[in-house]
Design a protein around this motif. Structure first.
Motif, PDB file in Angstrom:
ATOM      1  N   ARG A  89     -40.766  21.190  63.038  1.00  0.00           N
ATOM      2  CA  ARG A  89     -39.838  21.876  63.926  1.00  0.00           C
ATOM      3  C   ARG A  89     -40.039  23.385  63.801  1.00  0.00           C
ATOM      4  N   LYS A  90     -39.979  24.067  64.943  1.00  0.00           N
ATOM      5  CA  LYS A  90     -40.186  25.515  64.939  1.00  0.00           C
ATOM      6  C   LYS A  90     -39.023  26.205  65.629  1.00  0.00           C
ATOM      7  N   LYS A  91     -38.785  27.435  65.191  1.00  0.00           N
ATOM      8  CA  LYS A  91     -37.689  28.230  65.738  1.00  0.00           C
ATOM      9  C   LYS A  91     -38.135  29.679  65.850  1.00  0.00           C
ATOM     10  N   VAL A  92     -38.021  30.255  67.054  1.00  0.00           N
ATOM     11  CA  VAL A  92     -38.347  31.669  67.245  1.00  0.00           C
ATOM     12  C   VAL A  92     -37.210  32.503  66.663  1.00  0.00           C
ATOM     13  N   THR A  93     -37.516  33.263  65.632  1.00  0.00           N
ATOM     14  CA  THR A  93     -36.503  34.096  64.977  1.00  0.00           C
ATOM     15  C   THR A  93     -36.813  35.586  65.083  1.00  0.00           C
ATOM     16  N   ARG A  94     -38.011  35.920  65.564  1.00  0.00           N
ATOM     17  CA  ARG A  94     -38.404  37.324  65.681  1.00  0.00           C
ATOM     18  C   ARG A  94     -39.137  37.524  67.009  1.00  0.00           C
ATOM     19  N   PHE A  95     -38.980  38.712  67.560  1.00  0.00           N
ATOM     20  CA  PHE A  95     -39.589  38.981  68.864  1.00  0.00           C
ATOM     21  C   PHE A  95     -40.169  40.391  68.882  1.00  0.00           C
ATOM     22  N   SER A  96     -41.388  40.517  69.425  1.00  0.00           N
ATOM     23  CA  SER A  96     -42.043  41.816  69.634  1.00  0.00           C
ATOM     24  C   SER A  96     -42.693  41.799  71.004  1.00  0.00           C
ATOM     25  N   ILE A  97     -42.939  42.985  71.531  1.00  0.00           N
ATOM     26  CA  ILE A  97     -43.592  43.068  72.839  1.00  0.00           C
ATOM     27  C   ILE A  97     -44.426  44.343  72.916  1.00  0.00           C
ATOM     28  N   PHE A  98     -45.667  44.208  73.404  1.00  0.00           N
ATOM     29  CA  PHE A  98     -46.582  45.335  73.606  1.00  0.00           C
ATOM     30  C   PHE A  98     -46.916  45.396  75.093  1.00  0.00           C
ATOM     31  N   GLY A  99     -46.766  46.570  75.704  1.00  0.00           N
ATOM     32  CA  GLY A  99     -47.076  46.727  77.117  1.00  0.00           C
ATOM     33  C   GLY A  99     -48.119  47.794  77.352  1.00  0.00           C
ATOM     34  N   TYR A 100     -49.118  47.455  78.169  1.00  0.00           N
ATOM     35  CA  TYR A 100     -50.195  48.395  78.499  1.00  0.00           C
ATOM     36  C   TYR A 100     -49.980  48.931  79.908  1.00  0.00           C
ATOM     37  N   SER A 101     -50.017  50.257  80.057  1.00  0.00           N
ATOM     38  CA  SER A 101     -49.878  50.926  81.350  1.00  0.00           C
ATOM     39  C   SER A 101     -48.546  50.527  81.993  1.00  0.00           C
ATOM     40  N   LEU A 102     -48.559  50.055  83.235  1.00  0.00           N
ATOM     41  CA  LEU A 102     -47.327  49.599  83.876  1.00  0.00           C
ATOM     42  C   LEU A 102     -46.628  48.547  83.023  1.00  0.00           C
ATOM     43  N   GLY A 103     -47.399  47.762  82.276  1.00  0.00           N
ATOM     44  CA  GLY A 103     -46.807  46.740  81.426  1.00  0.00           C
ATOM     45  C   GLY A 103     -45.822  47.295  80.413  1.00  0.00           C
ATOM     46  N   GLY A 104     -45.982  48.563  80.024  1.00  0.00           N
ATOM     47  CA  GLY A 104     -45.020  49.187  79.115  1.00  0.00           C
ATOM     48  C   GLY A 104     -43.658  49.371  79.768  1.00  0.00           C
ATOM     49  N   LEU A 105     -43.656  49.754  81.059  1.00  0.00           N
ATOM     50  CA  LEU A 105     -42.389  49.885  81.783  1.00  0.00           C
ATOM     51  C   LEU A 105     -41.748  48.510  81.987  1.00  0.00           C
ATOM     52  N   LEU A 106     -42.573  47.517  82.305  1.00  0.00           N
ATOM     53  CA  LEU A 106     -42.046  46.153  82.438  1.00  0.00           C
ATOM     54  C   LEU A 106     -41.423  45.705  81.120  1.00  0.00           C
ATOM     55  N   SER A 107     -42.073  46.051  80.028  1.00  0.00           N
ATOM     56  CA  SER A 107     -41.571  45.647  78.705  1.00  0.00           C
ATOM     57  C   SER A 107     -40.237  46.318  78.401  1.00  0.00           C
ATOM     58  N   ARG A 108     -40.119  47.605  78.740  1.00  0.00           N
ATOM     59  CA  ARG A 108     -38.860  48.305  78.495  1.00  0.00           C
ATOM     60  C   ARG A 108     -37.726  47.697  79.312  1.00  0.00           C
ATOM     61  N   TYR A 109     -38.007  47.319  80.547  1.00  0.00           N
ATOM     62  CA  TYR A 109     -36.978  46.686  81.382  1.00  0.00           C
ATOM     63  C   TYR A 109     -36.686  45.275  80.867  1.00  0.00           C
ATOM     64  N   ALA A 110     -37.741  44.558  80.460  1.00  0.00           N
ATOM     65  CA  ALA A 110     -37.575  43.173  80.011  1.00  0.00           C
ATOM     66  C   ALA A 110     -36.676  43.080  78.784  1.00  0.00           C
ATOM     67  N   VAL A 111     -36.838  44.001  77.823  1.00  0.00           N
ATOM     68  CA  VAL A 111     -35.975  43.928  76.632  1.00  0.00           C
ATOM     69  C   VAL A 111     -34.530  44.278  76.999  1.00  0.00           C
ATOM     70  N   GLY A 112     -34.350  45.081  78.068  1.00  0.00           N
ATOM     71  CA  GLY A 112     -33.004  45.341  78.554  1.00  0.00           C
ATOM     72  C   GLY A 112     -32.355  44.073  79.093  1.00  0.00           C
ATOM     73  N   ILE A 113     -33.149  43.269  79.826  1.00  0.00           N
ATOM     74  CA  ILE A 113     -32.637  41.988  80.316  1.00  0.00           C
ATOM     75  C   ILE A 113     -32.273  41.083  79.144  1.00  0.00           C
ATOM     76  N   LEU A 114     -33.179  40.977  78.172  1.00  0.00           N
ATOM     77  CA  LEU A 114     -32.926  40.099  77.023  1.00  0.00           C
ATOM     78  C   LEU A 114     -31.669  40.540  76.271  1.00  0.00           C
ATOM     79  N   TYR A 115     -31.529  41.853  76.101  1.00  0.00           N
ATOM     80  CA  TYR A 115     -30.373  42.388  75.380  1.00  0.00           C
ATOM     81  C   TYR A 115     -29.074  42.103  76.134  1.00  0.00           C
ATOM     82  N   SER A 116     -29.087  42.337  77.447  1.00  0.00           N
ATOM     83  CA  SER A 116     -27.865  42.188  78.241  1.00  0.00           C
ATOM     84  C   SER A 116     -27.456  40.729  78.402  1.00  0.00           C
ATOM     85  N   THR A 117     -28.400  39.797  78.223  1.00  0.00           N
ATOM     86  CA  THR A 117     -28.083  38.374  78.358  1.00  0.00           C
ATOM     87  C   THR A 117     -27.874  37.698  77.005  1.00  0.00           C
TER      88      THR A 117
END
Length: 504
Positions: A89-117
């Motif tokens: 059995r596995k459980k995600v207990t830690r999360f990281s994200i690396f974004g390249y170019s536009l992907g960095g902006l997507l990552s910044r918005y994405a963690v906002g979604i995760l945080y707000s939900t």
């Protein structure tokens, strides 16, 4: 004693590519991360997700909708990792994200979604490493040139919703009616985007110091001044890291006048022609040929260039048209987490208003009740989660342990380029020449506010990269296509720097 099988902790890392990109652009990044952390560390396994749903034309759909897709991929991956009945059995207990170019902006918005939900609530998942690599954190910059003016005029039109975000032409959609563009809202303390980033144990902005004509140093590093814009003339001393070159270990601007540049050869002299002949080709890689075919390529340039421009404009227009159709469908379907973000920001605003009101009432109570008033009349602040131990995993009786393994490398810290209190001032070192000042971007007040906001992030580190001898270092910094272009491998030191500093 419980007979429940042991649960394996998983650290999920998401890698997000950039504009017009595809998953292969961050494949080498994912490979190095997997190689470096192939074995479980302190019982935690690494799982790397390369985001795929924003490939190519889908990058036109805006930072917000692109981030929605990334979030859905993260949730889908977690569902696979935590499949019921799996052994072990596995459980995600830690999360990281690396974004390249536009992907960095997507990552910044994405963690906002995760945080707000509620993704990070109650220590269910710990946010650990966040990095943007050659990301336009301030949007795309404007310079005092005709070409730059053309780009800023037509970019918001031909890049659909993403173009509006890049060039801050979306102020009618964000900021609770205050007319703020998304990139500024994402930088503000108290927004879900800022608060989500502040939760990460490590936040890193990686920027090309030179030769990145796509995302220049200032917007990638969130700095107001570029000390490398005239590095061949202003006397800046640059020292590369011995292990992680082309990462800059340290740099130093001269304290006195810049050294005198060597005299340039007279135009059309033998030395001038020799320098031109030996200079790196300015043609794109597909058109770089050996002699005598390079002469043919230059001769055909007056024909090929108009064809290239016409093809590019047609392609941009076609993709923008279809992007706007996709966005209308998405908005009409009611998909996405924007309502959650908006309601979260409204709750924060109400909390701020309530706090101000409480402070006002406390002041009135102190005035009327006198110095002998008891502590029961004071507002009690909510306890911080910073030192709270992580809760136990389902099926276990012991809480998660904080990992104390030392990092594989030491962090690099640069001397600040300017005092934070003077970031709004157009002050340049005494070594700057008039031409160097002209090569500095024309920052807007919005971009200056974004710089000031982002530089208040806790745990923010910056990494500068020096890749010379290439026409554009934007692709090289992440080894975007090492099989097609061997010089892209020069960016591998950057990826290994990130991998060795990755906290499991």
């Amino acid at each position: 004693m419980s007979d429940s099988p042991a649960i394996v902790e998983v650290h999920l890392l998401a890698c997000v590519h950039g504009m017009w990109g595809q998953p292969s652009h961050v494949t080498r990044m994912a490979e190095i991360m997997r190689e470096t952390h192939a074995k479980a560390e302190d019982g935690v396994e690494l799982d790397v997700l390369v985001a795929e749903t924003n490939r190519q034309a889908h990058t036109y759909d805006g930072v917000d909708w692109g981030a929605e897709r990334v979030v859905q991929e993260v949730k889908d991956r977690i569902a696979v990792i935590e499949t019921p009945g799996a052994n072990p059995r596995k459980k995600v207990t830690r999360f990281s994200i690396f974004g390249y170019s536009l992907g960095g902006l997507l990552s910044r918005y994405a963690v906002g979604i995760l945080y707000s939900t509620g993704f990070f609530d109650d220590g269910k998942v710990k946010p650990v490493n966040f990095a943007t690599i050659a990301t336009p954190n301030l949007g795309l910059l404007k310079y005092g040139t005709f070409l730059s003016s053309v780009q800023h005029t037509f970019g918001p039109i031909f890049l659909s919703r993403t173009g509006k975000h890049f060039y801050a032409k979306d102020a009618d959609e964000w900021g609770a009616g205050e007319g703020k563009p998304l990139l500024e809202v994402m930088s503000e303390k108290g927004s879900v985007f800022y608060d989500a980033l502040a939760k990460f144990q490590s936040v890193t902005f990686v920027a090309n110091a030179i030769n990145d004509i796509t995302v220049p140093f200032i917007t990638a590093s969130a700095e107001a001044y570029d000390p490398f814009v005239a590095y061949t003339r202003n006397g800046v001393e640059i020292n590369l890291d011995e292990k992680y070159a082309p990462v800059i270990k340290s740099f130093q601007l001269p304290s006195g006048p810049a050294p005198t540049a060597p005299a340039r050869p007279r135009k059309f002299s033998r030395a001038w022609w020799r320098a031109k002949w030996n200079a790196p080709s300015k043609l794109p890689p597909p058109l770089q040929f050996a002699f005598p075919f390079n002469i043919v390529a230059w001769a055909l340039l007056p024909i090929l260039f108009p064809l290239f421009v016409a093809t590019a404009m047609t392609n941009l227009g076609y993709n923008t048209f279809h992007s706007r159709r996709r966005i209308k469908l998405l908005e009409s379907s009611g998909q996405g987490n924007r309502s959650a973000i908006v309601s979260f920001m409204q709750r924060v605003e109400r909390r701020v208003e309530d706090t101000v009101l409480d402070m006002s009432n406390d002041g009135m109570n102190d005035e009327y009740m006198g110095p002998d008033a008891g502590p029961s009349n004071m507002t009690t602040a909510s306890p911080s989660r910073a030192g709270t131990p992580l809760p136990p995993l389902p099926g276990t009786s012991t809480p998660l342990k904080e990992k104390t393994r030392p990092p594989r490398r030491m962090s690099i810290t640069y001397t600040p380029l300017a005092d934070p209190n003077s970031r709004y001032q157009d002050s340049y070192p005494s070594t700057d020449t008039t031409k160097e000042k002209q090569n500095q971007p024309l920052l807007t007040e919005t971009q200056r506010r974004i710089i000031a906001n982002l530089n208040t992030l806790p745990n923010l580190k910056k990494v500068y990269v020096f890749i010379d001898g290439v026409p554009n270092s934007h692709a090289t910094i992440v080894c975007r296509d090492p099989k097609g272009f061997s010089f892209h491998r020069r960016g591998e030191g950057v990826l290994r720097y990130l991998a060795d500093g990755f906290e499991m």
